[in-house]
Design an enzyme around this catalytic site. Structure first.
Site: not given
Ligand code: 1CP
Length: 352
Positions: A33, A37, A46, A83, A161
């Site tokens: 990540r 944000r 965004r 994602d 999910y």
């Molecule tokens: O910079 C990076 O790492 C690349 C972008 C990236 C990656 C690798 C994002 C952007 N998401 C992910 C993977 C991801 N998404 C995972 C695996 C890694 C982890 O455990 O964090 C998971 C579980 C998700 C699912 C997801 N996407 C959630 C739910 C998390 C949970 O606790 O259940 C959420 C809130 C997201 C949204 C998301 N994805 C990425 C961002 C920056 C965001 C935030 C949304 C926004 O900007 O509004």
């Protein structure tokens, strides 16, 4: 066959050198990540994009967001901005991201719902275009030593999910289905596994130089279920990619695997293991006998910064640095993290 330019790149990029068993000139690092944000320039783009999915499926914006942390901190690897939930989306499941609440999906709750799912790869064309865009941007901006990581969720985590309809604490529906009707649950896992093999292959075709499988909820399963739903599908993906793309390393991140990390590494044959923050450094040293390791600073330690962060980062570097090691966090950067703490961490790693 790989051409000689590609072979040179593998040796010149420290991140790829570690994954290929070489000793790099510096300890490579990137942060899960790393785009997101906590960066004001991310929040700006965004807002401009509208919804999170509009950002993910806009190749120009997604490329820009991927580049943002590299320009600030010069990580050794970029990770595609996307994602893990684009796979359920491409399988035909309704998906939205509700501000402040996370992902929402129309839940799949049993065999009868499986007939609704069919993989449509055209949905993911913008992602492949983003991969090409990132490689071009990295070349244009002189980042010759930076590698590009593609990624997908591992089947078990993606299935949670799809079944729960969003984030979950206890995975009652997903684990309940797996325990009570393993044969139909296996069909869902199979569907995700096959889609993931196609998806990662196309990311590689578009220019990804390594791929990571995020199994964020691997730690929720008992030993038997772990073997069946974490190890087996991961092994299948690694094998398929290894056959089609023998030079592309695969990093597995089965978060929370605890005592099961060694068996995961041995059986899946991943080239590197992402470690969460709870893995003892001595265990990480032992894991280096099986494959390269990546990790594992606590994201909250980075959020806190200061001398505690400096001490822990140095301990990790001193215990694991040298060979077969990529510095990273144990999970993603938390959105409240001050960017200056990431700068402090970058300095510590580079001075090592
Ligand atoms: O910079 C990076 O790492 C690349 C972008 C990236 C990656 C690798 C994002 C952007 N998401 C992910 C993977 C991801 N998404 C995972 C695996 C890694 C982890 O455990 O964090 C998971 C579980 C998700 C699912 C997801 N996407 C959630 C739910 C998390 C949970 O606790 O259940 C959420 C809130 C997201 C949204 C998301 N994805 C990425 C961002 C920056 C965001 C935030 C949304 C926004 O900007 O509004």
């Amino acid at each position: 066959m790989m051409n000689s330019k590609a072979i040179d790149e593998r040796n010149e990029k420290p991140f790829l050198a570690v994954l290929n068993g070489g000793v790099p000139e510096r300890t490579p690092f990137w942060l899960m990540r790393q785009a997101g944000r906590y960066l004001p320039e991310y929040r700006e783009l965004r807002t401009k994009a509208g919804s999170f999915l509009d950002l993910v499926y806009n190749p120009e914006f997604a490329t820009e967001v991927t580049m943002q942390p590299l320009r600030r901190y010069g990580m050794d690897a970029a990770i595609l901005f996307s994602d893990i939930l684009v796979i359920p989306h491409a399988l035909g499941q309704d998906l939205s991201f509700v501000q402040g609440e996370g992902p929402k999906l129309d839940p799949v709750r049993g065999e009868k719902d499986l007939s609704r799912l069919r993989y449509d790869d055209t949905v993911l064309q913008p992602v492949y275009e983003t991969v090409r865009g990132i490689r071009n941007a990295m070349a244009d901006e002189g980042m010759e030593e930076t590698a590009l990581i593609g990624f997908a969720g591992a089947p078990w985590t993606v299935a949670t999910y799809m079944i729960e309809g969003g984030s979950s604490r206890d995975f009652i529906h997903a684990k309940g289905w797996a325990y009570s009707e393993p044969d139909s649950f296996a069909k869902l896992i199979e569907l995700i596994t096959e889609a993931t093999i196609v998806y990662l292959g196309k990311q590689i075709d578009a220019g990804a130089e390594a791929v990571q499988l995020f199994d964020s909820w691997a730690g929720a399963l008992d030993e038997d279920q772990y073997a069946r739903w974490v190890i087996a599908p991961t092994e299948k993906i690694v094998l398929a990619l290894h056959k089609a793309y023998p030079h592309i390393p695969v990093i597995g991140f089965p978060r929370g695997s605890g005592a099961l990390y060694p068996v995961y590494a041995q059986q899946t044959k991943v080239h590197a293991l992402g470690l969460d923050s709870q893995v003892p450094l001595e265990m990480a040293v032992a894991l280096k006998d099986i494959c390269a390791v990546q990790g594992n600073l606590d994201p909250v330690c980075l959020l806190s910064g200061g001398t505690a962060m400096e001490k822990r980062a140095r301990d990790i570097l001193e215990t694991l640095g040298g060979d077969r090691f990529i510095f990273n966090l144990g999970h993603g950067v938390i959105k409240e993290t001050p960017p200056i703490h990431v700068e402090q961490l970058t300095r510590i790693i580079r001075q090592f």
